[in-house]
Design an enzyme around this catalytic site. Structure first.
Site, PDB file in Angstrom:
ATOM      1  CB  THR A 273     -22.157  14.575 -21.355  1.00  0.00           C
ATOM      2  OG1 THR A 273     -21.062  14.165 -22.175  1.00  0.00           O
ATOM      3  CG2 THR A 273     -22.015  16.053 -21.088  1.00  0.00           C
TER       4      THR A 273
ATOM      5  N   GLY B 193     -16.390  11.250 -28.392  1.00  0.00           N
ATOM      6  CA  GLY B 193     -16.704  10.025 -27.672  1.00  0.00           C
ATOM      7  C   GLY B 193     -16.676  10.250 -26.174  1.00  0.00           C
TER       8      GLY B 193
ATOM      9  CE  LYS C  67     -20.662  15.712 -25.377  1.00  0.00           C
ATOM     10  NZ  LYS C  67     -19.837  15.974 -24.180  1.00  0.00           N
TER      11      LYS C  67
ATOM     12  CG  ASN D  82     -22.090  20.894 -20.933  1.00  0.00           C
ATOM     13  OD1 ASN D  82     -22.314  22.026 -21.321  1.00  0.00           O
ATOM     14  ND2 ASN D  82     -21.019  20.204 -21.324  1.00  0.00           N
TER      15      ASN D  82
ATOM     16  CB  ALA E 152      -9.959  16.235 -19.618  1.00  0.00           C
TER      17      ALA E 152
END
Length: 336
Positions: free
Chosen positions: A250, A138, A193, A258, A142
Site C-alpha cells: 500500500t 494481506g 497501514k 491511499n 483488486a
C-alpha cells in the site's frame, strides 16, 4: 463446502473476490448499492465503474436487492467501505441464513466506536455468526487479483474451523490463503497501514527519495506493532502478510489509493480537491482519525499517524510535518 456466496459490496475488491468465487463454480451474487453497477455486471459481465477491464464470470450476478443477494447463501462476504459496514451489515443480517459463514474483507477502524470490523460485526450479527466470523487481509490489489496474478493473503478467525472453511472457499492455484487465530493483528495491520501509506505518498509527492520512504515505512510498522500489541495482537502477525506485506504494497504500489492521496498532498493539493476527483474510497483518510483517537485512548505513541491526522484535518503543511518527525528527540530504535 461453499455452494452459494453473497458479496455485500460491488466495489473493486468485492467484484474481484466475487469473481474469484464464481470462477471456482460457486454461485455468486453481488449486492450493489448502485443499480447501474449491478446492471453493468449483469449485462456486460464487467464492472466498468470500479474494476474496468476485467472480464467477469458469466455465472456471477449482481442485484441492488439485499434480500435477493443474501438469502440462501452459505458464505456472506462483507466488503463495503468500513465506515458503512455497521449500517449495511445490519441490513444484511436480517436475511442471512442460520449457519452462513461471514467473511469480512473491509479494512478500517470505525470513527465513533473505535472498533475494528470484528467489533462492529459483533454488534450487528447474531452471536453465533459473529463468533465464527473471519477476516481476510494481506497484500492484494483488486486489479491484480482480477487479472489472476499470484497473491497470498491471511484469513483470521476466533473459530479455527471457520477459518479453514473460509480458506477452502477462497483458495485457488493463484490465490493462496493462510489461516490465523490473531484477529486483532490481522485487522489492525490492514487498517492502520492505509494511514502510513498516505504518509509514504506524501514524502514521494514532496520529491524525497528511497531513504525517506524506507525510514517512514519501517517506523510506520513500529507504530502499527506498538498499537497491535497494546490491543492483544501477536507481533509475528504484523511481521507477516497482514502486517508488513500489506504495508509495503500500500505504501509503494502504484494502484494504492491511499498512497495517491498522499502524493497529491505532498504536491500541495488540498484534501477536498483530491477526494472530489476519486471514484473509490481511500480508507486511510477516515482511519487516520480513528487510529489517532485509538492510540491516544491506549496511550500509545504514534507520531506518523498524528502527523497524517494533522495534515488531513488541521491543515499542517507536509514539509512541517516531516520536520517535526525528523526533529523528534533521539532514542533507541526499539524503544519507540
Amino acid at each position: 463446502m461453499t455452494s452459494r456466496a453473497a458479496v455485500i459490496g460491488a466495489g473493486s475488491w468485492g467484484t474481484a473476490l466475487g469473481n474469484l468465487l464464481a470462477g471456482k463454480g460457486i454461485e455468486t451474487v453481488v449486492w450493489s448499492y448502485e443499480p447501474d453497477v449491478a446492471d453493468s455486471i449483469n449485462r456486460e459481465h464487467v464492472n466498468r465503474k470500479y474494476l474496468d477491464g476485467i472480464e467477469l464470470a458469466p455465472s456471477m450476478h449482481a442485484t441492488p436487492d439485499m434480500a435477493e443477494a443474501v438469502r440462501g447463501a452459505d458464505l456472506v462476504l462483507s466488503v463495503s467501505p468500513s465506515h458503512v459496514v455497521r449500517q449495511v451489515m445490519a441490513h444484511a443480517a436480517e436475511h442471512m441464513d442460520d449457519g452462513a459463514l461471514l467473511v469480512s474483507a473491509s479494512k478500517g477502524i470505525e470513527n465513533d466506536s473505535l472498533k475494528t470490523m470484528d467489533g462492529v460485526l459483533a454488534d450487528v450479527l447474531p452471536e453465533r455468526a459473529a463468533r465464527s466470523a473471519c477476516f481476510l487481509s494481506g497484500p492484494s490489489f483488486a486489479m491484480e487479483v482480477g487479472r489472476g496474478f499470484p497473491t497470498a493473503v491471511t484469513i483470521a478467525s476466533h473459530d479455527a474451523d471457520a477459518a479453514v472453511r473460509a480458506r477452502d472457499a477462497f483458495q485457488t492455484a493463484r490465490f493462496r490463503v493462510y489461516t490465523s487465530a490473531d484477529v486483532a493483528g490481522v485487522e489492525l495491520g490492514g487498517a492502520v497501514k492505509n494511514v502510513i501509506a498516505i504518509a509514504a505518498g506524501t514524502v514521494e509527492g514532496m520529491g524525497f527519495g528511497f531513504n525517506t520512504q524506507a525510514a517512514l515505512i519501517t517506523r510506520g510498522l513500529a507504530e502499527i506493532t506498538r498499537l497491535g500489541q497494546a490491543m492483544g495482537a501477536d507481533p509475528r502477525t504484523l511481521a507477516g502478510l497482514a502486517g508488513i506485506g500489506d504495508l509495503m504494497l500500500t505504501c509503494m504500489g502504484g494502484l494504492s489509493r491511499n498512497r495517491t492521496v498522499g502524493v497529491e498532498l505532498g504536491r500541495g493539493r488540498k484534501l477536498d480537491d483530491i477526494l472530489g476527483g476519486m471514484v473509490m474510497v481511500a480508507e486511510g483518510v477516515k482511519t487516520a482519525r480513528s487510529a489517532r483517537d485509538l492510540a491516544r485512548r491506549m496511550n500509545i505513541e504514534m507520531p506518523i499517524v498524528e502527523a497524517v491526522y494533522a495534515m488531513l484535518f488541521e491543515d499542517l503543511d507536509p514539509r512541517r510535518a516531516v520536520e517535526q518527525l525528523m526533529l523528534r528527540e533521539p532514542k533507541p530504535e526499539h524503544h519507540g
